[in-house]
Design a protein around this motif. Structure first.
Motif, PDB file in Angstrom:
ATOM      1  N   VAL A  11       0.879  -1.160   0.000  1.00 47.79           N
ATOM      2  CA  VAL A  11       0.000   0.000   0.000  1.00 47.79           C
ATOM      3  C   VAL A  11       0.921   1.216   0.000  1.00 47.79           C
ATOM      4  O   VAL A  11       1.912   1.243   0.730  1.00 47.79           O
ATOM      5  CB  VAL A  11      -0.903   0.024   1.254  1.00 47.79           C
ATOM      6  CG1 VAL A  11      -1.724   1.289   1.304  1.00 47.79           C
ATOM      7  CG2 VAL A  11      -1.795  -1.197   1.292  1.00 47.79           C
ATOM      8  N   VAL A  12       0.600   2.203  -0.821  1.00 48.66           N
ATOM      9  CA  VAL A  12       1.442   3.385  -0.894  1.00 48.66           C
ATOM     10  C   VAL A  12       0.598   4.629  -0.644  1.00 48.66           C
ATOM     11  O   VAL A  12      -0.541   4.717  -1.095  1.00 48.66           O
ATOM     12  CB  VAL A  12       2.191   3.471  -2.248  1.00 48.66           C
ATOM     13  CG1 VAL A  12       1.238   3.687  -3.387  1.00 48.66           C
ATOM     14  CG2 VAL A  12       3.247   4.550  -2.233  1.00 48.66           C
ATOM     15  N   CYS A  13       1.160   5.556   0.121  1.00 53.28           N
ATOM     16  CA  CYS A  13       0.543   6.853   0.373  1.00 53.28           C
ATOM     17  C   CYS A  13       1.436   7.908  -0.258  1.00 53.28           C
ATOM     18  O   CYS A  13       2.623   7.995   0.053  1.00 53.28           O
ATOM     19  CB  CYS A  13       0.405   7.094   1.873  1.00 53.28           C
ATOM     20  SG  CYS A  13      -0.291   8.719   2.249  1.00 53.28           S
ATOM     21  N   ILE A  14       0.859   8.710  -1.154  1.00 52.63           N
ATOM     22  CA  ILE A  14       1.612   9.725  -1.883  1.00 52.63           C
ATOM     23  C   ILE A  14       1.122  11.095  -1.446  1.00 52.63           C
ATOM     24  O   ILE A  14      -0.073  11.362  -1.439  1.00 52.63           O
ATOM     25  CB  ILE A  14       1.411   9.562  -3.399  1.00 52.63           C
ATOM     26  CG1 ILE A  14       1.861   8.182  -3.835  1.00 52.63           C
ATOM     27  CG2 ILE A  14       2.143  10.646  -4.159  1.00 52.63           C
ATOM     28  CD1 ILE A  14       1.371   7.783  -5.188  1.00 52.63           C
ATOM     29  N   SER A  23       4.637  -2.690   3.062  1.00 55.50           N
ATOM     30  CA  SER A  23       4.446  -4.056   2.576  1.00 55.50           C
ATOM     31  C   SER A  23       3.210  -4.671   3.228  1.00 55.50           C
ATOM     32  O   SER A  23       2.996  -4.521   4.436  1.00 55.50           O
ATOM     33  CB  SER A  23       5.687  -4.890   2.909  1.00 55.50           C
ATOM     34  OG  SER A  23       5.459  -6.240   2.611  1.00 55.50           O
ATOM     35  N   THR A  24       2.397  -5.381   2.449  1.00 58.36           N
ATOM     36  CA  THR A  24       1.206  -6.026   3.006  1.00 58.36           C
ATOM     37  C   THR A  24       1.560  -7.339   3.699  1.00 58.36           C
ATOM     38  O   THR A  24       0.806  -7.814   4.539  1.00 58.36           O
ATOM     39  CB  THR A  24       0.159  -6.294   1.914  1.00 58.36           C
ATOM     40  OG1 THR A  24       0.770  -7.033   0.864  1.00 58.36           O
ATOM     41  CG2 THR A  24      -0.407  -4.996   1.384  1.00 58.36           C
ATOM     42  N   GLY A  80       1.630  -6.142  -9.218  1.00 62.25           N
ATOM     43  CA  GLY A  80       2.218  -5.441  -8.086  1.00 62.25           C
ATOM     44  C   GLY A  80       3.731  -5.557  -8.029  1.00 62.25           C
ATOM     45  O   GLY A  80       4.358  -5.096  -7.088  1.00 62.25           O
ATOM     46  N   ARG A  81       4.320  -6.145  -9.041  1.00 62.13           N
ATOM     47  CA  ARG A  81       5.785  -6.330  -9.064  1.00 62.13           C
ATOM     48  C   ARG A  81       6.511  -4.997  -9.255  1.00 62.13           C
ATOM     49  O   ARG A  81       7.619  -4.812  -8.764  1.00 62.13           O
ATOM     50  CB  ARG A  81       6.156  -7.295 -10.187  1.00 62.13           C
ATOM     51  CG  ARG A  81       7.632  -7.518 -10.318  1.00 62.13           C
ATOM     52  CD  ARG A  81       7.952  -8.475 -11.427  1.00 62.13           C
ATOM     53  NE  ARG A  81       9.392  -8.527 -11.638  1.00 62.13           N
ATOM     54  CZ  ARG A  81       9.959  -9.032 -12.697  1.00 62.13           C
ATOM     55  NH1 ARG A  81       9.209  -9.565 -13.646  1.00 62.13           N
ATOM     56  NH2 ARG A  81      11.257  -9.031 -12.823  1.00 62.13           N
ATOM     57  N   TYR A  82       5.911  -4.064 -10.011  1.00 63.54           N
ATOM     58  CA  TYR A  82       6.522  -2.767 -10.284  1.00 63.54           C
ATOM     59  C   TYR A  82       5.647  -1.643  -9.742  1.00 63.54           C
ATOM     60  O   TYR A  82       4.418  -1.758  -9.700  1.00 63.54           O
ATOM     61  CB  TYR A  82       6.699  -2.551 -11.790  1.00 63.54           C
ATOM     62  CG  TYR A  82       7.637  -3.505 -12.457  1.00 63.54           C
ATOM     63  CD1 TYR A  82       9.008  -3.345 -12.341  1.00 63.54           C
ATOM     64  CD2 TYR A  82       7.152  -4.556 -13.212  1.00 63.54           C
ATOM     65  CE1 TYR A  82       9.884  -4.219 -12.966  1.00 63.54           C
ATOM     66  CE2 TYR A  82       8.015  -5.434 -13.846  1.00 63.54           C
ATOM     67  CZ  TYR A  82       9.381  -5.263 -13.719  1.00 63.54           C
ATOM     68  OH  TYR A  82      10.230  -6.132 -14.331  1.00 63.54           O
ATOM     69  N   PHE A  83       6.308  -0.552  -9.373  1.00 63.77           N
ATOM     70  CA  PHE A  83       5.630   0.669  -8.973  1.00 63.77           C
ATOM     71  C   PHE A  83       6.333   1.818  -9.694  1.00 63.77           C
ATOM     72  O   PHE A  83       7.558   1.912  -9.671  1.00 63.77           O
ATOM     73  CB  PHE A  83       5.699   0.873  -7.457  1.00 63.77           C
ATOM     74  CG  PHE A  83       5.090   2.160  -6.990  1.00 63.77           C
ATOM     75  CD1 PHE A  83       3.733   2.388  -7.129  1.00 63.77           C
ATOM     76  CD2 PHE A  83       5.870   3.151  -6.424  1.00 63.77           C
ATOM     77  CE1 PHE A  83       3.160   3.576  -6.706  1.00 63.77           C
ATOM     78  CE2 PHE A  83       5.317   4.343  -5.991  1.00 63.77           C
ATOM     79  CZ  PHE A  83       3.957   4.558  -6.131  1.00 63.77           C
TER      80      PHE A  83
END
Length: 197
Positions: A11-14, A23-24, A80-83
């Motif tokens: 999960v990402v917060c921007i 990380s989950t 979900g491998r790349y962000f």
């Protein structure tokens, strides 16, 4: 204003020019990153450099002095491998989720990015910019330049790739949704015009 994105791994917060990735599978595993102004060769580094707080210094006559590293677009790949994130310094950075989140590539895009989308094979990322163009970038070869795929007359709002990687959908500010074939995006499958939702 903050943005939240989720994938199977994280999960990402921007918020503005930084993001925090959690990380989950292990909530103790946190990755934080702040966008910084890219260094350019041939610059003495005195004028127009960002301060330590991420605020740009004044440099009259230089339109870049308004950039502060704000993240304009971000997205996870389907697995979900790349962000990937693109900021107002026109830097596209892709991280790979291995044991640690590590940057797999950073490259410069031609204009400020509005939307990002990965194909489902996860070998290409599509970048939509403010001028209405969509470029494709290879994830396997980060030194390759982007290839222009689609052009709109007005600003793009979003880019989406179909699950079978046969179509790319683009939505612009003039209420047009274009469905184009991949990889031959000059072949337009259909238009959706005048939608309000």
């Amino acid at each position: 204003m903050a943005t939240l994105l989720c994938s199977k791994q994280a999960v990402v917060c921007i918020s503005r020019n930084k993001f925090t990735l959690i990380s989950t599978s292990n909530v103790d595993k946190i990755f934080e990153h702040s966008r910084k102004k890219p260094t350019s060769s041939g610059s003495d580094g005195a004028e127009g450099q960002s301060s330590e707080q991420g605020q740009p210094t004044a440099n009259e006559g230089d339109p870049q002095h308004l950039s502060n590293g704000q993240i304009l677009a971000s997205n996870f790949s389907p697995s979900g491998r790349y962000f990937a994130v693109c900021d107002d310094y026109k830097q596209l950075t892709v991280w790979e989720a291995k044991t640690e989140w590590e940057s797999s590539s950073t490259r410069t895009v031609s204009r400020r990015c509005i939307a990002l989308a990965f194909n489902h094979k996860e070998d290409t990322i599509y970048v939509g910019d403010k001028s209405g163009d969509v470029y494709s970038y290879s994830l396997n070869n980060p030194t390759e330049d982007g290839v222009l795929l689609v052009g709109h007359i007005s600003m793009l709002l979003d880019v989406v790739v179909s699950q079978d990687d046969k179509f790319i959908m683009t939505a612009d500010r003039d209420e047009k949704i274009r469905v184009s074939c991949l990889p031959n995006s000059y072949h337009i499958q259909t238009f959706c015009l005048g939608h309000t939702q």
